[in-house]
Design an enzyme around this catalytic site. Structure first.
Site, short mmCIF file in Angstrom:
data_model
loop_
_atom_site.label_atom_id
_atom_site.label_comp_id
_atom_site.label_asym_id
_atom_site.label_seq_id
_atom_site.Cartn_x
_atom_site.Cartn_y
_atom_site.Cartn_z
N ASN A 15 0.80 -1.24 0.00
CA ASN A 15 0.00 0.00 0.00
C ASN A 15 0.83 1.28 0.00
O ASN A 15 0.45 2.27 -0.60
CB ASN A 15 -1.02 -0.02 1.14
N GLU A 64 4.40 -4.79 11.91
CA GLU A 64 3.63 -3.55 11.71
C GLU A 64 2.35 -3.96 11.01
O GLU A 64 2.37 -4.26 9.81
CB GLU A 64 4.40 -2.57 10.81
N LEU A 65 1.26 -3.99 11.76
CA LEU A 65 0.04 -4.61 11.23
C LEU A 65 -1.08 -3.59 11.00
O LEU A 65 -0.84 -2.39 10.99
CB LEU A 65 -0.40 -5.73 12.18
N GLY A 106 2.22 -5.83 7.23
CA GLY A 106 1.11 -6.43 6.51
C GLY A 106 -0.07 -6.63 7.43
O GLY A 106 -0.21 -5.94 8.44
N SER A 107 -0.90 -7.59 7.07
CA SER A 107 -2.17 -7.76 7.80
C SER A 107 -1.96 -8.49 9.13
O SER A 107 -0.98 -9.20 9.33
CB SER A 107 -3.14 -8.56 6.92
N LYS A 138 11.33 -8.87 0.58
CA LYS A 138 10.25 -9.46 -0.21
C LYS A 138 9.13 -8.43 -0.36
O LYS A 138 8.38 -8.17 0.58
CB LYS A 138 9.69 -10.72 0.45
N PRO A 139 9.04 -7.85 -1.56
CA PRO A 139 7.91 -6.94 -1.78
C PRO A 139 6.64 -7.75 -1.84
O PRO A 139 6.67 -8.96 -2.09
CB PRO A 139 8.21 -6.31 -3.15
N CYS A 189 -2.52 1.91 6.49
CA CYS A 189 -2.66 1.23 7.79
C CYS A 189 -3.26 2.19 8.80
O CYS A 189 -4.01 1.79 9.68
CB CYS A 189 -1.32 0.70 8.27
N GLU A 223 -11.16 -4.20 9.95
CA GLU A 223 -10.42 -3.30 9.07
C GLU A 223 -11.08 -3.32 7.68
O GLU A 223 -11.29 -4.39 7.11
CB GLU A 223 -8.95 -3.73 8.97
P1 NDP Z 1 -0.54 -9.22 3.70
O1 NDP Z 1 -0.49 -9.68 5.12
O2 NDP Z 1 -1.49 -9.90 2.80
O3 NDP Z 1 0.91 -9.38 3.03
C1 NDP Z 1 2.06 -8.78 3.57
C2 NDP Z 1 3.28 -9.49 3.05
O4 NDP Z 1 3.33 -10.82 3.58
C3 NDP Z 1 3.30 -9.64 1.54
O5 NDP Z 1 4.61 -9.47 1.06
C4 NDP Z 1 2.81 -11.06 1.36
O6 NDP Z 1 3.16 -11.60 0.14
C5 NDP Z 1 3.52 -11.73 2.50
N1 NDP Z 1 3.01 -13.04 2.89
C6 NDP Z 1 1.77 -13.57 2.64
N2 NDP Z 1 1.70 -14.81 3.18
C7 NDP Z 1 2.91 -15.08 3.75
C8 NDP Z 1 3.46 -16.20 4.44
N3 NDP Z 1 2.77 -17.33 4.67
N4 NDP Z 1 4.72 -16.12 4.89
C9 NDP Z 1 5.44 -15.00 4.70
N5 NDP Z 1 5.00 -13.93 4.03
C10 NDP Z 1 3.73 -13.96 3.56
O7 NDP Z 1 -0.79 -7.66 3.75
P2 NDP Z 1 -0.98 -6.65 2.53
O8 NDP Z 1 0.24 -6.66 1.66
O9 NDP Z 1 -2.29 -6.87 1.90
O10 NDP Z 1 -0.97 -5.25 3.30
C11 NDP Z 1 -2.11 -4.69 3.84
C12 NDP Z 1 -2.09 -4.80 5.36
O11 NDP Z 1 -0.89 -4.22 5.85
C13 NDP Z 1 -3.21 -4.02 6.01
O12 NDP Z 1 -3.75 -4.78 7.08
C14 NDP Z 1 -2.50 -2.78 6.54
O13 NDP Z 1 -3.16 -2.18 7.62
C15 NDP Z 1 -1.17 -3.34 6.92
N6 NDP Z 1 -0.14 -2.30 6.96
C16 NDP Z 1 0.38 -1.93 8.17
C17 NDP Z 1 1.30 -0.90 8.26
C18 NDP Z 1 1.86 -0.47 9.57
O14 NDP Z 1 2.85 0.27 9.55
N7 NDP Z 1 1.31 -0.83 10.70
C19 NDP Z 1 1.73 -0.18 7.06
C20 NDP Z 1 1.16 -0.68 5.83
C21 NDP Z 1 0.25 -1.69 5.81
P3 NDP Z 1 2.10 -11.50 -1.10
O15 NDP Z 1 1.64 -10.08 -1.17
O16 NDP Z 1 2.94 -11.84 -2.24
O17 NDP Z 1 1.00 -12.43 -0.78
#
Ligand code: NDP
Length: 454
Positions: free
Chosen positions: A130, A226-227, A204-205, A153-154, A261, A358
């Site tokens: 994002n 950072e979720l 991520g999530s 890993k992007p 986020c 969310e």
């Molecule tokens: P995801 O959790 O779907 O993915 C995050 C990363 O994890 C991606 O690179 C993804 O790869 C990877 N991933 C997925 N499955 C696995 C696994 N089993 N093992 C290791 N890595 C894995 O989140 P999003 O990318 O959709 O991001 C959105 C979320 O991030 C929202 O909940 C948002 O609030 C949060 N966020 C939090 C921030 C903060 O600073 N607190 C800042 C920005 C976002 P792939 O995409 O290739 O599946």
């Protein structure tokens, strides 16, 4: 791996995914090279990273095009993100040397005592799509300046941007053995979890973060998460310019299509100004231009991920069934691309998913409250703890409320904002650990205590 343009659904690129062999050989290269990178003086590492910042600045338009193409982020917002993220480099330039330097704690007497800060080693940076510049820089720049090697890993939805980071970091002088990028879906992320690394930094999530925590815990290495969030904003009735408050709140909710986020995800307004606030808010949202993200005047582009359209439709449906009033939007328009009309719902309550889960999209619920006590109770009614905001004229009243909230960041008369000068951290389901500030510099080192007797 196929890269799809979310504005059209068209295939724009195919990038080879890394196999397990590729991932392991990249990690082996980083493992061998990390001590060499750690031996480079911090001032030189910093100079190389500043050069990276210059290379990014030289190609903002091109990089913004790539980001917009793969994520659907409106072009002007891509440009804003890329330019804005440079403040991480400004912060590092002013602070990295100081916070990574050896500290002498006891310099007199028989035994001298000091602390040195050593890099963790080879660390994983598993990142989100994002704000790939902001959240990527928070980790990989800070890790690199501290002497770590980074395997980045992007998200699969921002892979072309991830490859650009690698190209420009290498071009700036970061050795190939200090930074690598692995490409693929979550399966490639899983390979990193199974590898032998010295730290895991995830953005991520909550669902993925929680899973990662269970996988990394037995390794006993540093881990930061950072979720997500369900960030509240409360507007008190002493606000003088209600229209301006509504405009600012709407921007906090809808910037980047709500896919931040720390986006404002729920709004509470004190009853005395409620009707006026809602009227101005809707007027503002109606003025947003939705359309082609490549058009610089577009404010609302497509969602990045197609499945999110259904999540939003479900939240609208659930809210309407439970008595909410739809004031604007609420649907995904016909035609190509993953668009969702900016949506405003009132008469909402905490029995609705809209106010608890969310949303991560252009949708908001506005709830009327009687007083600060009720607002506080509702603001706290969440499993998340990322940010919270209060708009008010009386600072004392706002601060009284803000200090009671179990969140990592609070805002008075602003929202949806990150600064490298203060820590970025989440509580409860919003994460573990801090990036940014001096804490975010120290997150990538481990202390070694020296007891030295002449
Ligand atoms: P995801 O959790 O779907 O993915 C995050 C990363 O994890 C991606 O690179 C993804 O790869 C990877 N991933 C997925 N499955 C696995 C696994 N089993 N093992 C290791 N890595 C894995 O989140 P999003 O990318 O959709 O991001 C959105 C979320 O991030 C929202 O909940 C948002 O609030 C949060 N966020 C939090 C921030 C903060 O600073 N607190 C800042 C920005 C976002 P792939 O995409 O290739 O599946």
């Amino acid at each position: 791996m196929q890269v799809i343009n979310p504005a059209t659904g068209a295939l724009i690129n195919e990038i080879p995914s890394d196999t397990k062999e590729h991932v392991l050989s990249k990690i082996e290269k980083l493992r061998k090279g990390q001590p060499l990178w750690a031996d480079v003086p911090v001032e030189e590492r910093l100079a190389i990273l500043l050069r990276f910042g210059e290379l990014v600045a030289d190609s903002v338009e091109e990089l913004a095009f790539v980001l917009t193409q793969e994520t659907g982020k409106p072009l002007q917002q891509s440009i804003n993100e890329i330019k804005g993220a440079n403040n991480r480099l400004v912060h590092l330039e002013a602070n990295a040397t100081k916070w990574l330097a050896e500290e002498v704690m006891v310099s007199e007497g028989a035994t001298k005592e000091q602390i040195s800060y050593e890099p963790l080693g080879v660390v994983a940076n598993i990142s989100a799509w994002n704000f790939p510049y902001n959240v990527g820089y928070n980790v990989f720049l800070y890790a690199l300046v501290a002497g770590n090697s980074v395997v980045y890993k992007p998200s699969e939805f921002a892979s072309m941007t991830g490859l650009k980071f690698r190209e420009l970091l290498w071009k700036a002088g970061v050795p190939e053995y200090a930074f690598e990028c692995v490409i693929g879906t979550g399966e490639v992320g899983q390979m990193l979890l199974e590898a032998d690394l010295d730290g895991y930094f995830f953005t991520g999530s909550y669902a993925t973060g929680r899973y990662i925590a269970t996988q990394v815990a037995p390794k006993l290495v540093p881990m930061q998460l950072e979720l997500g969030g369900k960030d509240p904003l409360y507007v008190m009735d002493d606000v003088i310019d209600v229209r301006q408050a509504a405009i600012n709140a709407a921007e906090g909710a809808f910037y980047n299509n709500g896919q931040s986020c720390c986006a404002v995800e729920r709004i509470y307004v004190q009853e005395g100004i409620y009707d006026q606030f809602v009227e101005h808010f809707i007027e503002e949202v109606k003025s947003y231009k939705m359309g082609d993200p490549m058009d610089k005047s577009t404010f609302i582009g497509p969602l990045t991920r197609e499945p999110q359209v259904q999540v939003l439709l479900d939240q609208v449906q659930d809210a309407l069934l439970k008595g909410a009033e739809l004031k604007h939007g609420g649907f995904s328009p016909e035609g190509e691309g993953y668009y969702f009309t900016p949506t405003v719902l009132t008469s909402v309550n905490h029995g609705m998913d809209l106010m608890k889960e969310e949303s991560f999209g252009p949708i908001i619920g506005i709830q009327k409250v009687a007083n600060d006590e009720e607002a506080l109770k509702l603001m706290k009614d969440t499993s998340y703890g990322l940010t919270a905001a209060v708009f008010a004229t009386d600072k004392g009243r706002a601060m009284q409320l803000l200090k009671q909230l179990p969140v990592g960041t609070v805002y008075w008369n602003c929202c949806d904002r990150v600064s490298p000068n203060v820590p970025w951290s989440g509580r409860k389901n919003s994460g573990l650990g801090s990036t940014l500030s001096y804490q975010g510099i120290r997150a990538f080192v481990q202390p070694k205590a020296y007891h030295l007797r002449d």
